[in-house]
Design an enzyme around this catalytic site. Structure first.
Site, PDB file in Angstrom:
ATOM      1  N   HIS A 166       0.809  -1.225   0.000  1.00  0.00           N
ATOM      2  CA  HIS A 166       0.000   0.000   0.000  1.00  0.00           C
ATOM      3  C   HIS A 166       0.839   1.270   0.000  1.00  0.00           C
ATOM      4  O   HIS A 166       0.312   2.360  -0.176  1.00  0.00           O
ATOM      5  CB  HIS A 166      -0.947   0.008   1.205  1.00  0.00           C
ATOM      6  CG  HIS A 166      -2.052  -0.985   1.073  1.00  0.00           C
ATOM      7  ND1 HIS A 166      -3.316  -0.645   0.642  1.00  0.00           N
ATOM      8  CD2 HIS A 166      -2.077  -2.325   1.266  1.00  0.00           C
ATOM      9  CE1 HIS A 166      -4.072  -1.721   0.605  1.00  0.00           C
ATOM     10  NE2 HIS A 166      -3.341  -2.767   0.980  1.00  0.00           N
ATOM     11  N   ASP A 371       3.572   9.557  -1.065  1.00  0.00           N
ATOM     12  CA  ASP A 371       2.377   8.850  -0.611  1.00  0.00           C
ATOM     13  C   ASP A 371       2.111   7.720  -1.590  1.00  0.00           C
ATOM     14  O   ASP A 371       2.158   7.931  -2.806  1.00  0.00           O
ATOM     15  CB  ASP A 371       1.186   9.817  -0.588  1.00  0.00           C
ATOM     16  CG  ASP A 371       0.164   9.446   0.479  1.00  0.00           C
ATOM     17  OD1 ASP A 371       0.111   8.260   0.861  1.00  0.00           O
ATOM     18  OD2 ASP A 371      -0.571  10.338   0.921  1.00  0.00           O
TER      19      ASP A 371
END
Ligand code: ADQ
Length: 722
Positions: A166, A371
């Protein structure tokens, strides 16, 4: 549909002390939200940490366990020390900052953390193995569990294992800083399918694996020691329909927000309080904007909401302090008795309020310094059913790959962020609408359900292993070896490199040691036994190593054979070798342009070796080679890919043909033992009758009936045959 077993650090519910008892609350964060729905609809299991329940009485614990069973959740309990080392220390203290390029924050003196990380990953693997049934799909999530694929593969060799990361996978030069880089890569390579948010993360991973483990990338399949792992990009989405839905609660929240901002444009930031989210730089850019236009504070208001996160780690506590100081400075300089330019809230907001905030925000600032994806950006676009609002998005968020109509900005460049917020404030209504309508439509289509479906469909494509891999007739390997020891006639077929000796840096160095010499001698001297070594090496090369041994040798995958030291080498396969000259010229041309590559000439083949070549260049050259040969449409050659070598060879040469001939030469009823470690040995295994005892050395899918871990375990088996 196969049953799906999910593993993540946390379960989708967290158990917290509440009054005299305990309460189950939904866990926060993108991962839990993304998988909760599909898990509820399916019949699978979910493995993870349920939170701290160490203070529960036995009765309370029984009640908690019953609730977990009801929801098909399997708790992996962690002690306080495990949380400190595995979660805070290794996962969030070392991996998280490194993978987000925050090198100054990486904890490198983390040996104890690493040991606990391995230990907790092993516990996850054991818990999953205990509940896995044939045909199940196992989907492991995120950087906390990067060793589970390998550990689980050892326990359940035939398992179908997927892993999704992730967070970003960093550039190879950064990843290689990690002292445990090799173990981490080995851990991940235990999977059948590895998923990333973006193509860049996938490429970074493939390069790191090539540099550290010497893997080979073939389009989207990474090969390593004959185990193949498929790599894929699966950008995660959000539950877009939920954010787009209207409800009276959202409307009421929205009306209240509009009243409070009265006349001022709302600029919004929503993040977990994390140094990767770029909150401080965002505030600095806003400060510059206010400094440049002394009247702006009358017209705009920045609302930053940050959920506290990982508060037991120092860098997170420091961040909160720094953010407070910065907000204080800006408000002191630019506030008035009735208005403060920045509102900073440390808390989680309920769903309806979150949607209302997104709808009220004229500008959404999503400016992380790194991110993996960033769901806030997508949630904002999903909520904007009105086509309003402007998204300012960092180019270092994975979401920037898809959300191209946002205003993309470099968060390290404060002037650029300041200018971009200015441009967002000025953007004409028509442009704003065009951009947001496009973003909204894309986020609605590529939602979280689609992400889930794409990954599971791809994992479902991993074939279930053929039944011959199971132990037939229930006999174990040691029972089979005892049976062969007694057999009056025994044929032993052995590969050399990777099976009898470990791979060496240079083929000349993979010499047989005295232990192996003695083992082969004793085996060949056993009454009724014939031993043959089948290799891809040339006759000269294998003869230099094993020429003195009383064993048969087959070179170039069976093109040449020499049944024993007293007999000459003979050719076993016929065919024209006229292709060698033109193909040799082609390979020489490639090698000349490829530093580190060389061409090896055999009688029946030409091998292009690229172990020492830069992986990206190597993969380009292999593609070029394939394309140029395909363009010539030759029918007189075939290609054989090995470990960082590609061989152009005469068709019809293979270990299966020579194995069949050697078997036919033996008396009927001869017992057969065969061992090998790579793809060419799969040819050998395919030629064996079902009762033959075949052993694969190392990992990877195989037609062999049995498997041992390494060369020394294989030699122990040979010893037991004598
Ligand atoms: P996170 O780092 O947690 O996720 P993100 O993708 O932004 O980051 O998800 C945060 C989630 O928390 C969002 O759903 C958001 O709505 C919610 N949230 C944040 N602040 C909130 C608040 N104050 N109140 C309520 N809810 C709030 C990791 C990776 C990401 C990747 C996801 C999913 O770091 O890059 O996108 O996993 O793969």
């Amino acid at each position: 549909m196969s049953r799906l077993l999910i593993a993540s650090n946390r379960l989708p519910i967290t158990i917290q002390p509440e009054g005299d008892g305990f309460e189950l609350r939904p866990s926060s964060g993108g991962l839990a939200t993304a998988l909760r729905g599909p898990h509820a609809k399916g019949d699978g299991l979910w493995f993870g940490w349920p939170g701290d329940v160490s203070l529960a009485t036995p009765e309370q614990r029984a009640r908690i366990d019953a609730e977990l069973v009801e929801r098909r959740l399997v708790p992996i309990d962690l002690t306080a020390a495990e949380v400190a080392h595995y979660y805070d220390g290794f996962s969030n203290g070392a991996v998280w900052p490194l993978f987000h390029y925050s090198l100054d924050k990486v904890r490198l003196e983390a040996r104890e953390d690493w040991v606990t990380y391995q230990h907790v990953n092993q516990r996850f693997a054991e818990a999953i193995a205990a509940r896995t049934q044939p045909g199940d799909l196992v989907w492991i999530h995120d950087y906390h569990l990067m060793l589970v694929p390998e550990y689980l593969r050892r326990l359940v060799p035939g398992a179908r294992i997927g892993f999704f990361l992730h967070i970003p996978f960093p550039a190879a030069d950064v990843f290689r800083i990690l002292p445990w880089r090799e173990e981490v890569l080995r851990g991940l390579m235990g999977a059948d399918l590895l998923g990333f948010h973006t193509g860049e993360y996938l490429t970074n991973f493939a390069r790191s694996a090539a540099q550290v483990l010497a893997t080979d990338l073939d389009v989207d399949v990474l090969r390593w020691a004959d185990h193949s792992v498929r790599l894929g990009t699966f950008p995660i989405g959000v539950d877009a329909a939920a954010f787009a839905a209207d409800s009276p609660e959202v409307d009421a929240e929205l009306a209240a927000l509009r009243k409070n901002t009265a006349g001022r444009r709302l600029i919004l930031g929503i993040d977990r309080l994390d140094y990767t989210k770029g909150i401080l730089r965002r505030l600095l850019a806003f400060e510059r904007l206010l400094e440049g236009d002394q009247t702006l504070h009358e017209r705009v208001q920045l609302l930053q909401i940050a959920v506290p996160s990982r508060e037991s780690i120092d860098s997170y506590a420091d961040l909160r302090k720094e953010a407070n100081e910065l907000v204080g400075r800006i408000n002191a300089a630019h506030g008035t008795p009735t208005r403060v330019p920045v509102h900073f809230l440390y808390r989680s907001v309920p769903f309806e309020q979150l949607v209302a905030l997104y709808r009220a925000a004229d500008i959404m600032l999503v400016t992380p310094i790194r991110d993996g994806m960033n769901l806030v950006a997508k949630e904002y676009c999903a909520a904007r059913t009105d086509g309003g609002g402007v998204l300012v998005l960092s180019e270092f968020a994975g979401a920037a790959d898809e959300l191209r109509e946002a205003l993309i900005v470099n968060p390290y460049d404060l002037d650029a962020v300041e200018r971009t917020i200015g441009a967002a404030l000025q953007m004409p209504e028509e442009e704003r609408r065009l951009r947001m309508e496009r973003l909204h439509a894309r986020v609605l289509e590529a939602d979280v359900a689609r992400w889930h479906r794409r990954f599971v469909d791809e994992l479902e494509r991993v074939p279930v292993l053929p039944a011959r891999n199971a132990v037939e007739g229930g006999r174990s390997l040691s029972e089979e070896v005892s049976r062969l020891r007694e057999a009056p006639s025994l044929l032993v077929l052995l590969d050399y490199d990777g099976t009898l000796v470990p791979y060496a840096m240079m083929p000349e160095l993979a010499r047989p040691d005295p232990e192996l010499q003695s083992l082969l001698g004793r085996l060949a001297a056993r009454p009724g036994a014939r031993v043959h070594v089948l290799t891809g090496r040339t006759p000269a090369s294998i003869e230099r190593l094993l020429g003195e041994q009383p064993v048969g040798l087959c070179a170039e995958h069976g093109y040449w054979c020499r049944p024993d030291p007293t007999r000459p080498w003979t050719v076993r396969v016929t065919g024209s070798l006229g292709w060698k000259e033109p193909v040799g010229a082609l390979l020489a041309d490639l090698a000349a342009r490829t530093p580190g590559a060389f061409v090896e000439e055999k009688t029946s083949a030409l091998a292009f070796h690229y172990r020492a070549v830069d992986p990206t260049l190597a993969s380009a050259r292999v593609h070029e080679l394939r394309a140029r040969l395909a363009a010539e449409a030759r029918t007189d050659i075939e290609l054989l890919e090995g470990s960082r070598v590609i061989e152009v060879r005469l068709p019809g040469v293979s270990k299966s043909i020579v194995a069949a001939a050697l078997i036919a030469d033996m008396p009927a009823g001869t017992a057969i033992f065969a061992g090998g470690d790579d793809r060419t040995d799969e040819d050998l295994f395919s030629a064996l009758p079902p009762e033959a005892v075949s052993v694969r050395v190392g990992r990877g899918r195989s037609l062999a009936r049995f498997r041992v871990d390494d060369v020394s375990a294989f030699r122990a088996l040979l010893g037991a045959l004598v």
